[in-house]
Design an enzyme around this catalytic site. Structure first.
Site, PDB file in Angstrom:
ATOM      1  N   GLY A  57       0.843  -1.193   0.000  1.00  0.00           N
ATOM      2  CA  GLY A  57       0.000   0.000   0.000  1.00  0.00           C
ATOM      3  C   GLY A  57       0.871   1.232   0.000  1.00  0.00           C
ATOM      4  O   GLY A  57       2.057   1.157   0.337  1.00  0.00           O
ATOM      5  N   TYR A  85       3.790  -3.264   2.595  1.00  0.00           N
ATOM      6  CA  TYR A  85       3.023  -2.639   3.697  1.00  0.00           C
ATOM      7  C   TYR A  85       2.414  -3.720   4.592  1.00  0.00           C
ATOM      8  O   TYR A  85       2.322  -3.554   5.807  1.00  0.00           O
ATOM      9  CB  TYR A  85       1.923  -1.741   3.119  1.00  0.00           C
ATOM     10  CG  TYR A  85       1.073  -1.057   4.176  1.00  0.00           C
ATOM     11  CD1 TYR A  85       1.390   0.224   4.611  1.00  0.00           C
ATOM     12  CD2 TYR A  85      -0.032  -1.693   4.734  1.00  0.00           C
ATOM     13  CE1 TYR A  85       0.620   0.851   5.590  1.00  0.00           C
ATOM     14  CE2 TYR A  85      -0.805  -1.081   5.707  1.00  0.00           C
ATOM     15  CZ  TYR A  85      -0.478   0.196   6.129  1.00  0.00           C
ATOM     16  OH  TYR A  85      -1.233   0.803   7.091  1.00  0.00           O
ATOM     17  N   HIS A 173       8.032  -7.622  -3.699  1.00  0.00           N
ATOM     18  CA  HIS A 173       6.765  -7.994  -4.346  1.00  0.00           C
ATOM     19  C   HIS A 173       6.922  -9.284  -5.161  1.00  0.00           C
ATOM     20  O   HIS A 173       7.387  -9.228  -6.298  1.00  0.00           O
ATOM     21  CB  HIS A 173       6.296  -6.859  -5.263  1.00  0.00           C
ATOM     22  CG  HIS A 173       5.855  -5.667  -4.498  1.00  0.00           C
ATOM     23  ND1 HIS A 173       4.570  -5.512  -4.044  1.00  0.00           N
ATOM     24  CD2 HIS A 173       6.534  -4.590  -4.050  1.00  0.00           C
ATOM     25  CE1 HIS A 173       4.463  -4.387  -3.371  1.00  0.00           C
ATOM     26  NE2 HIS A 173       5.655  -3.805  -3.357  1.00  0.00           N
ATOM     27  N   GLU A 175       4.655 -10.930  -6.552  1.00  0.00           N
ATOM     28  CA  GLU A 175       3.620 -11.055  -7.587  1.00  0.00           C
ATOM     29  C   GLU A 175       4.022 -10.457  -8.925  1.00  0.00           C
ATOM     30  O   GLU A 175       3.406 -10.745  -9.943  1.00  0.00           O
ATOM     31  CB  GLU A 175       2.309 -10.420  -7.092  1.00  0.00           C
ATOM     32  CG  GLU A 175       2.313  -8.899  -6.930  1.00  0.00           C
ATOM     33  CD  GLU A 175       2.909  -8.402  -5.613  1.00  0.00           C
ATOM     34  OE1 GLU A 175       3.637  -9.160  -4.966  1.00  0.00           O
ATOM     35  OE2 GLU A 175       2.647  -7.239  -5.239  1.00  0.00           O
ATOM     36  N   ASP A 232     -18.086 -11.160 -22.900  1.00  0.00           N
ATOM     37  CA  ASP A 232     -18.671 -11.282 -21.561  1.00  0.00           C
ATOM     38  C   ASP A 232     -20.178 -11.528 -21.607  1.00  0.00           C
ATOM     39  O   ASP A 232     -20.681 -12.458 -20.986  1.00  0.00           O
ATOM     40  CB  ASP A 232     -18.386 -10.023 -20.729  1.00  0.00           C
ATOM     41  CG  ASP A 232     -16.920  -9.671 -20.752  1.00  0.00           C
ATOM     42  OD1 ASP A 232     -16.113 -10.568 -21.045  1.00  0.00           O
ATOM     43  OD2 ASP A 232     -16.576  -8.503 -20.503  1.00  0.00           O
ATOM     44  N   LYS A 374     -10.991 -11.943 -17.082  1.00  0.00           N
ATOM     45  CA  LYS A 374     -11.303 -12.090 -18.512  1.00  0.00           C
ATOM     46  C   LYS A 374     -10.829 -13.432 -19.092  1.00  0.00           C
ATOM     47  O   LYS A 374     -11.558 -14.091 -19.826  1.00  0.00           O
ATOM     48  CB  LYS A 374     -10.638 -10.939 -19.276  1.00  0.00           C
ATOM     49  CG  LYS A 374     -11.047 -10.831 -20.721  1.00  0.00           C
ATOM     50  CD  LYS A 374     -12.301 -10.019 -20.843  1.00  0.00           C
ATOM     51  CE  LYS A 374     -12.701  -9.773 -22.265  1.00  0.00           C
ATOM     52  NZ  LYS A 374     -13.847  -8.843 -22.301  1.00  0.00           N
TER      53      LYS A 374
END
Ligand code: XMP
Length: 518
Positions: A57, A85, A173, A175, A232, A374
């Site tokens: 964050g 964070y 991080h 990710e 979608d 998606k």
């Protein structure tokens, strides 16, 4: 049992990368869900996850507006991984100390890690892996029970663990793709240390969704669905049709801003192939009249959105027995973090979706794709037997060709644009060049230029060819088609499309340009 039981609950502290964490977890076959700190405890109790990840964050834990969690979350015996964070919050909540990394001025970008000891969180990760850091504060003293399991030069605690309580933290991080071994690290936490089941498969969810739709609408409930022909709403339509058959009433609004062959394609697929009770409303006159004389892009978008709502509402109301409104809303649209963190991202363009309808209509929403990304929707679409050409098709904006017909939209300009666009698409798709492209289309420019055809002078419009690659439409690169393909596109447009005498190539990336021109 709750749908996400045993999955991963991600608490969003305002991270740029929260969706990426959710995606990485799902890529390993584990269900994941994002929530905001205010709802974390409630969601924890209703979802009963197998692990919790606290995101990064932008704030400092000591800032007056820093987001916090009820400390009870750490007392439930559920394994927790704090990232950036998230680690700093864990540290502070459990009695350790966090301080500004003042002398070093924070740590941003790639850093070499030094793994300390042999912790299972780092199984399969290089001992000096390069990882992605982005932090201004750092952990100065760990809480009791924690040990350091990795460090970097400016950061004495790059990773820490309290194995007894199964609490873990990373200052970097895992990710982002720039972090070597990041996926392994996340997997080591989620699957090995927390023991989350790897049973999340878009395939296995088709039947769950069908059951859920049946349960929601009951024995005789009816659904009205705005079908745009995009991925979608098409996937949502087929799922709902499988669940309730003819009690689904798809409505396709022809706004006159569609590409060549689009309406016919929708009718052939949904009416002739799936035998749905498809209603096609030809509202093209209404849209063209509404757009007459309007040149401002935002006004054009707003007018199109308003007319769409009016037309759709009128049709939905006429279906008196339908108390449900179907929508193909995806997970990125509903992630709570946007609102919770002020989310005042500047409006670049007013996107047009079916949103805003339900309150006026007094209908209950049915949104079977609400928890899917998606690419997961595409897998579900394939599983449902939707044609590849539809499932993999390029995105097309809600306001249609209006945002590619710069300046005032007229029937004649739309005709020229539609023909030019069909040529661009055909020349690219017939050579299978579209597989690596995000979007490829023509744009009608509001300029006229002089040309010569035969022996006569022409004074006609120009068009641009826009071809881009992208991962998620947030950023995009322009792509160069082979010269012979460009030559063919240009020759065909100038020779075959009445009203166009010049073709230009758009070589702008996003940012600073956007993908669409308006
Ligand atoms: P921009 O032009 O903002 O577009 O770079 C990003 C992506 O969004 C699509 N787009 C829209 N999609 N409703 C949509 O559903 C809209 O109003 C809209 N406007 C742009 C665009 O085609 C690109 O893929």
């Amino acid at each position: 049992m709750s749908a996400g039981a045993g999955g991963v609950l991600i608490v969003d502290f305002g991270a740029q990368y929260c969706q990426l964490i959710a995606r990485r977890v799902r890529e390993m076959g584990v269900y994941s869900r994002i929530t905001v700190p205010e709802r974390a405890l409630f969601t924890l109790d209703s979802m009963r996850p197998g692990a919790v990840i606290l995101s990064g964050g932008p704030r400092s834990v000591y800032a007056h507006d820093a987001p916090h969690l009820p400390a009870e979350i750490l007392e439930r015996g559920i394994p927790v991984l704090g990232i950036c964070y998230g680690l700093q919050w864990l540290t502070q909540a459990l009695g350790g100390a966090v301080q500004p990394a003042a002398e070093s001025g924070g740590e941003y970008g790639r850093t070499a890690l030094e793994v300390v000891g042999d912790h299972p969180l780092f199984r399969g990760v290089a001992r000096n892996a390069t990882v992605w850091m982005s932090h201004g504060d750092k952990v100065a003293a760990l809480p009791d029970g924690f040990v350091t399991i990795a460090r970097s030069t400016p950061c004495p605690v790059a990773a820490a663990a309290d194995d007894a309580r199964r609490l873990y933290g990373l200052q970097f991080h895992p990710e982002v793709t720039h972090s070597e071994g990041g996926t392994e690290l996340l997997r080591n936490f989620v699957v090995d240390l927390a023991g989350c089941p790897t049973t999340w498969r878009p395939r296995s969810i088709v039947e769950d969704k069908v059951e859920a739709i049946r349960a929601q609408v009951g024995e005789d409930g009816e659904i009205v669905l705005g079908l745009s022909g995009g991925v979608d709403s098409s996937v949502a339509a087929v799922l709902m049709h499988r669940a309730i058959g003819d009690r689904l009433h798809p409505v396709f609004v022809d706004n006159g801003l569609l590409r060549q062959g689009e309406r016919d394609g929708v009718e052939a697929l949904f009416r002739d192939h799936y035998h749905m009770d498809l209603e096609v409303v030809d509202a093209s006159r209404q849209f063209l009249d509404g757009l007459a004389g309007v040149t401002d892009p935002e006004r054009k978008r707003k007018i199109i959105g308003r007319i769409f709502v009016e037309v759709f509402q009128e049709r939905a109301r006429s279906k008196r027995k339908a108390h449900f409104l179907g929508q193909g809303t995806l997970y990125p649209d509903v992630i709570e973090s946007v609102a919770a963190h002020g989310g005042a991202t500047a409006t670049i363009k007013s996107h047009h979706n079916v949103g805003g309808l339900p309150e006026d209509l007094g209908m209950e929403l049915v949104e079977p794709l609400r928890d899917l990304f998606k690419d997961e929707v595409r897998v579900v679409g394939r599983e449902l037997g939707l044609p590849a050409a539809l499932v993999d098709r390029q995105p097309f904006p809600g306001p249609g060709l209006a945002v590619r017909c710069l300046g005032e939209v007229t029937a004649d300009k739309l005709r020229a644009l539609r023909e030019a666009d069909a040529i661009v698409r055909h020349e690219i798709e017939s050579r299978e060049l579209h597989r690596d492209l995000w979007q490829y289309f023509a744009v009608l420019l509001p300029v006229k230029s002089v040309g010569v055809m035969g022996d006569a002078r022409t004074y006609e419009n120009a068009c641009a060819v826009r071809v881009v690659s992208s991962q998620d439409a947030m950023t995009a690169d322009w792509e160069l088609l082979p010269v012979e393909v460009l030559r063919r596109i240009s020759n065909r447009i100038i020779n075959e499309v009445k009203g166009l005498n010049r073709v230009t190539l758009d070589i702008s990336s996003k940012p600073p340009a956007t993908i669409e021109w308006e």
